[in-house]
Write an enzyme that holds these catalytic residues in place. Sequence first.
Site, short mmCIF file in Angstrom:
data_model
loop_
_atom_site.label_atom_id
_atom_site.label_comp_id
_atom_site.label_asym_id
_atom_site.label_seq_id
_atom_site.Cartn_x
_atom_site.Cartn_y
_atom_site.Cartn_z
N HIS A 43 37.92 35.85 44.84
CA HIS A 43 38.06 37.12 45.52
C HIS A 43 36.96 37.23 46.58
O HIS A 43 36.21 36.28 46.81
CB HIS A 43 38.01 38.29 44.52
CG HIS A 43 36.82 38.25 43.59
ND1 HIS A 43 35.53 38.42 44.03
CD2 HIS A 43 36.75 38.04 42.24
CE1 HIS A 43 34.71 38.33 43.00
NE2 HIS A 43 35.41 38.10 41.90
N HIS A 46 33.41 36.03 45.73
CA HIS A 46 33.20 34.58 45.81
C HIS A 46 33.08 34.13 47.27
O HIS A 46 32.23 33.30 47.62
CB HIS A 46 34.37 33.83 45.16
CG HIS A 46 34.52 34.07 43.70
ND1 HIS A 46 35.56 34.79 43.17
CD2 HIS A 46 33.76 33.69 42.64
CE1 HIS A 46 35.46 34.83 41.86
NE2 HIS A 46 34.37 34.18 41.51
N GLN A 70 32.28 28.44 27.41
CA GLN A 70 31.64 29.75 27.54
C GLN A 70 32.55 30.89 27.09
O GLN A 70 32.17 32.06 27.20
CB GLN A 70 31.17 29.99 28.98
CG GLN A 70 32.25 30.16 30.02
CD GLN A 70 31.67 30.22 31.42
OE1 GLN A 70 31.15 29.21 31.93
NE2 GLN A 70 31.74 31.38 32.05
N LYS A 158 26.40 40.42 40.29
CA LYS A 158 27.19 41.10 39.26
C LYS A 158 26.92 40.51 37.88
O LYS A 158 26.86 41.23 36.89
CB LYS A 158 28.69 41.03 39.57
CG LYS A 158 29.53 41.87 38.60
CD LYS A 158 30.99 41.88 38.98
CE LYS A 158 31.65 40.58 38.62
NZ LYS A 158 31.76 40.41 37.13
N ASP A 159 26.75 39.19 37.83
CA ASP A 159 26.37 38.53 36.58
C ASP A 159 24.84 38.45 36.53
O ASP A 159 24.25 37.37 36.61
CB ASP A 159 27.00 37.15 36.49
CG ASP A 159 28.52 37.23 36.42
OD1 ASP A 159 29.05 37.70 35.41
OD2 ASP A 159 29.18 36.84 37.40
N SER A 194 35.88 41.46 40.64
CA SER A 194 35.90 40.60 39.47
C SER A 194 37.28 39.96 39.35
O SER A 194 38.30 40.61 39.65
CB SER A 194 35.61 41.40 38.19
OG SER A 194 35.85 40.62 37.02
#
Length: 295
Positions: A43, A46, A70, A158-159, A194
């Site tokens: 998106h 990225h 993960q 965001k992470d 996201s």
Amino acid sequence: MVQVSERELPEVVHELPALRAAVQAARQAGRRVGCVPTMGALHAGHVSLVEAARRDCEFVVVSIFVNPTQFGPHEDFTKYPRELASDCRKLAGHGADLVYAPAADAMYGPGHALYVEVGGVTEPLEGECRPGHFRGVATVVLKLFNRVQPDRAYFGQKDFQQALLIRRLVADFDLPIEVIVCPIVREPDGLAMSSRNAYLDGEARQKALVLSRSLQLAADLVAAGERRPEAVLARMRALYDGLAQVEIDYLALADRETLAPVATIDARTVALVAVRVHGTRLIDNLVLEPGARIV
């Protein structure tokens, strides 16, 4: 639909020798190598990382790999979007030279037994909610770094906790890589970009706005002089009261480097949220600075 010519598309390789040959050729030509690790379903967030990499580096590798290690046993690994052709079209014209998209059995070969065990900053918050998640993240990122051997690697804010982990990984393993953390990209209504936003239908999509609203409320309260974390968290939590099918995993005000809870908001502090909206787990964060409104 925007038409994309073949020459605008990045080259795609699946095998390690092809990746290494391309990177080696770039280095021999004197190019700096940037790496943007992703799990695909790309998106605008990225794309912003790729554009940042292109500004700094002459050769940009985007990895697309849905990493099985993960995901927890009841998470969305099997339904996570896998859209390689679409992702490559989204990258066209934004500076990606190469897409590395290995198969799972090529990333984790027969008998693979070693993993990166993590602690410290990975233990609270996501570490408590998703046991084993950061072990998988650290392992796959170390493997990608070893394969690409970039000069710089780009991750999104965001992470937030993941970015702290990556910086710790690079420092602890003495990797000659500069980690660049880029700002969150948001929809016009404030929802953080996201890949999992695609799971949200109309009603759930509207409810998901509570994440960014609660973070902005925290910023407003701190800018107005509130310094008590418990008071800010109570006001944030009140926004979620009564929202059906909205479940809080955590709301936290933490130190920006250690993620330890803060006793008072007297320095830059990160507000972090993790919430399940109609079953879709979303995370977001905002850095709060006393005396200044952070948007």
